[in-house]
Design an enzyme around this catalytic site. Structure first.
Site, PDB file in Angstrom:
ATOM      1  N   ARG A   1      44.547 -26.747 -33.619  1.00  0.00           N
ATOM      2  CA  ARG A   1      43.350 -26.943 -34.450  1.00  0.00           C
ATOM      3  C   ARG A   1      43.204 -28.415 -34.860  1.00  0.00           C
ATOM      4  O   ARG A   1      42.122 -28.885 -35.156  1.00  0.00           O
ATOM      5  CB  ARG A   1      43.430 -26.061 -35.692  1.00  0.00           C
ATOM      6  CG  ARG A   1      43.393 -24.566 -35.372  1.00  0.00           C
ATOM      7  CD  ARG A   1      43.454 -23.745 -36.629  1.00  0.00           C
ATOM      8  NE  ARG A   1      43.539 -22.319 -36.383  1.00  0.00           N
ATOM      9  CZ  ARG A   1      42.494 -21.510 -36.158  1.00  0.00           C
ATOM     10  NH1 ARG A   1      41.274 -22.041 -36.099  1.00  0.00           N
ATOM     11  NH2 ARG A   1      42.632 -20.215 -35.957  1.00  0.00           N
TER      12      ARG A   1
ATOM     13  N   SER B   1      38.240 -17.520 -41.643  1.00  0.00           N
ATOM     14  CA  SER B   1      37.842 -16.341 -40.854  1.00  0.00           C
ATOM     15  C   SER B   1      38.894 -15.955 -39.823  1.00  0.00           C
ATOM     16  O   SER B   1      38.681 -15.048 -39.032  1.00  0.00           O
ATOM     17  CB  SER B   1      36.510 -16.616 -40.147  1.00  0.00           C
ATOM     18  OG  SER B   1      36.680 -17.692 -39.239  1.00  0.00           O
TER      19      SER B   1
ATOM     20  N   LYS C   1      34.999 -20.257 -24.870  1.00  0.00           N
ATOM     21  CA  LYS C   1      35.804 -20.321 -26.081  1.00  0.00           C
ATOM     22  C   LYS C   1      36.935 -19.295 -25.977  1.00  0.00           C
ATOM     23  O   LYS C   1      36.686 -18.142 -25.625  1.00  0.00           O
ATOM     24  CB  LYS C   1      34.986 -20.032 -27.335  1.00  0.00           C
ATOM     25  CG  LYS C   1      35.856 -19.903 -28.581  1.00  0.00           C
ATOM     26  CD  LYS C   1      35.073 -19.988 -29.847  1.00  0.00           C
ATOM     27  CE  LYS C   1      34.533 -18.676 -30.270  1.00  0.00           C
ATOM     28  NZ  LYS C   1      33.995 -18.634 -31.616  1.00  0.00           N
TER      29      LYS C   1
ATOM     30  N   GLU D   1      29.488 -21.585 -38.961  1.00  0.00           N
ATOM     31  CA  GLU D   1      29.356 -20.361 -38.179  1.00  0.00           C
ATOM     32  C   GLU D   1      28.937 -19.254 -39.140  1.00  0.00           C
ATOM     33  O   GLU D   1      29.644 -18.992 -40.133  1.00  0.00           O
ATOM     34  CB  GLU D   1      30.686 -19.980 -37.516  1.00  0.00           C
ATOM     35  CG  GLU D   1      30.594 -18.662 -36.760  1.00  0.00           C
ATOM     36  CD  GLU D   1      31.930 -18.119 -36.323  1.00  0.00           C
ATOM     37  OE1 GLU D   1      32.931 -18.262 -37.049  1.00  0.00           O
ATOM     38  OE2 GLU D   1      31.980 -17.550 -35.214  1.00  0.00           O
ATOM     39  N   PHE D   2      27.805 -18.619 -38.869  1.00  0.00           N
ATOM     40  CA  PHE D   2      27.425 -17.458 -39.667  1.00  0.00           C
ATOM     41  C   PHE D   2      28.114 -16.228 -39.060  1.00  0.00           C
ATOM     42  O   PHE D   2      27.774 -15.828 -37.937  1.00  0.00           O
ATOM     43  CB  PHE D   2      25.912 -17.263 -39.657  1.00  0.00           C
ATOM     44  CG  PHE D   2      25.152 -18.253 -40.504  1.00  0.00           C
ATOM     45  CD1 PHE D   2      24.449 -19.309 -39.919  1.00  0.00           C
ATOM     46  CD2 PHE D   2      25.145 -18.159 -41.898  1.00  0.00           C
ATOM     47  CE1 PHE D   2      23.752 -20.233 -40.696  1.00  0.00           C
ATOM     48  CE2 PHE D   2      24.439 -19.073 -42.681  1.00  0.00           C
ATOM     49  CZ  PHE D   2      23.753 -20.115 -42.077  1.00  0.00           C
ATOM     50  N   ARG D   3      29.077 -15.662 -39.763  1.00  0.00           N
ATOM     51  CA  ARG D   3      29.731 -14.442 -39.310  1.00  0.00           C
ATOM     52  C   ARG D   3      28.885 -13.263 -39.804  1.00  0.00           C
ATOM     53  O   ARG D   3      29.124 -12.650 -40.813  1.00  0.00           O
ATOM     54  CB  ARG D   3      31.169 -14.380 -39.866  1.00  0.00           C
ATOM     55  CG  ARG D   3      32.178 -15.257 -39.130  1.00  0.00           C
ATOM     56  CD  ARG D   3      32.371 -14.791 -37.688  1.00  0.00           C
ATOM     57  NE  ARG D   3      32.831 -13.444 -37.590  1.00  0.00           N
ATOM     58  CZ  ARG D   3      34.126 -13.113 -37.468  1.00  0.00           C
ATOM     59  NH1 ARG D   3      35.053 -14.057 -37.444  1.00  0.00           N
ATOM     60  NH2 ARG D   3      34.489 -11.854 -37.406  1.00  0.00           N
TER      61      ARG D   3
ATOM     62  N   HIS E   1      39.195 -13.397 -27.331  1.00  0.00           N
ATOM     63  CA  HIS E   1      40.154 -13.420 -28.428  1.00  0.00           C
ATOM     64  C   HIS E   1      41.353 -12.543 -28.091  1.00  0.00           C
ATOM     65  O   HIS E   1      41.205 -11.492 -27.466  1.00  0.00           O
ATOM     66  CB  HIS E   1      39.512 -12.890 -29.722  1.00  0.00           C
ATOM     67  CG  HIS E   1      38.304 -13.656 -30.136  1.00  0.00           C
ATOM     68  ND1 HIS E   1      37.067 -13.463 -29.563  1.00  0.00           N
ATOM     69  CD2 HIS E   1      38.151 -14.669 -31.020  1.00  0.00           C
ATOM     70  CE1 HIS E   1      36.199 -14.307 -30.112  1.00  0.00           C
ATOM     71  NE2 HIS E   1      36.821 -15.049 -30.984  1.00  0.00           N
TER      72      HIS E   1
HETATM   73  O1  LIG Z   1      36.156 -17.204 -32.397  1.00  0.00           O
HETATM   74  C1  LIG Z   1      36.318 -17.812 -33.434  1.00  0.00           C
HETATM   75  C2  LIG Z   1      37.521 -18.655 -33.688  1.00  0.00           C
HETATM   76  C3  LIG Z   1      38.274 -18.128 -34.893  1.00  0.00           C
HETATM   77  O2  LIG Z   1      38.776 -16.848 -34.561  1.00  0.00           O
HETATM   78  C4  LIG Z   1      39.444 -19.043 -35.228  1.00  0.00           C
HETATM   79  O3  LIG Z   1      40.572 -18.683 -34.818  1.00  0.00           O
HETATM   80  O4  LIG Z   1      39.225 -20.078 -35.882  1.00  0.00           O
HETATM   81  C5  LIG Z   1      37.343 -18.006 -36.079  1.00  0.00           C
HETATM   82  C6  LIG Z   1      36.123 -17.130 -35.790  1.00  0.00           C
HETATM   83  O5  LIG Z   1      35.273 -17.091 -36.907  1.00  0.00           O
HETATM   84  C7  LIG Z   1      35.386 -17.647 -34.590  1.00  0.00           C
HETATM   85  O6  LIG Z   1      34.292 -16.777 -34.252  1.00  0.00           O
END
Ligand SMILES: O=C1C[C@@](O)(C(=O)O)C[C@@H](O)[C@@H]1O
Length: 220
Positions: A180, A200, A142, A29-31, A116
């Site tokens: 996870r 991240s 997500k 994932e490119f943040r 989130h």
């Molecule tokens: O949305 C997500 C999931 C995440 O927040 C995690 O909890 O692993 C990590 C983030 O980089 C990603 O964009």
């Protein structure tokens, strides 16, 4: 699938890290929000790699400090370049416009609609509504919510199981580690892992540890 987030603050290092990560992970994932500077040409380069392009705004826990217009233009550039995935927030009022843009230009990019909560995990019913709404807008739902107890973990896994194959479900924090590890088994498209302490979000499991656990449990 295991995703390693690239959290570098400059493009050169981000690409170097992505190449290294892709030797051990399925996708990166490119943040983009964590980069000090970024151009549309950089996005075009990122899109060449199996990746999720994320430009997380501050109001959703990210670090993007540019304008909303610039942020959405970078996401559109990723779509124009057929990035594997882009991530847009459920709370982004223009998310439907971005999906329409993808459809109009016939891009192959899959659009993740993300939610989130860094404090808590909503009830199973609320999580279910969030996923339903996200799937009514984009291709993949997500959610990443703070797991504070066993009930949160069970609810997260149950919702993942219900939407298996169309969801990325994550419990953040120490309590969330089980999600996870087991989330992919219940149908989460991928899980985010950390690499030698680089992460991240709270609770990401080190990729080598994760692979060991999956091997032990015949999960992979
Ligand atoms: O949305 C997500 C999931 C995440 O927040 C995690 O909890 O692993 C990590 C983030 O980089 C990603 O964009």
């Amino acid at each position: 699938m295991i995703c390693l987030p690239v959290v570098e603050d400059n493009v050169e290092e981000a690409i170097k890290t992505a190449k290294k990560y892709l030797e051990i992970a399925d996708i990166v994932e490119f943040r983009v929000d964590m980069l000090k500077e970024v151009s549309e040409e950089d996005i075009a380069e990122f899109a060449k790699y199996p990746s999720i392009i994320t430009v997380r705004p501050e109001w959703e826990g990210g670090y993007w400090r540019g304008s909303d217009e610039e942020r959405l233009n970078l996401i559109k550039k990723a779509i124009e370049c057929n990035a594997k995935f882009v991530d847009i927030e459920l709370r982004e009022e223009k998310n439907r416009e971005i999906v329409k843009f993808r459809d109009e230009i016939g891009s192959k990019t899959k659009i993740i609609i993300s939610y989130h909560d860094f404090e808590k995990t909503p009830s199973k019913e609320v999580l279910d509504d969030i996923v339903k709404k996200a799937l009514s807008i984009g291709d993949i739902a997500k959610f990443a919510t703070m797991a504070n107890n066993k009930e949160d973990v069970l609810n997260i896994l149950e919702v993942i199981n219900k939407y298996s194959g169309k969801i990325i479900g994550i419990g953040m924090g120490e309590n969330g580690k089980l999600t996870r590890i087991l989330g992919v088994y219940f149908g989460s498209i991928l899980t985010f892992a950390s690499y030698k302490g680089k992460s991240s979000a709270p609770g990401q499991v080190d990729i080598e540890t994760l692979k060991e656990i999956w091997k032990l449990m015949n999960l992979k």
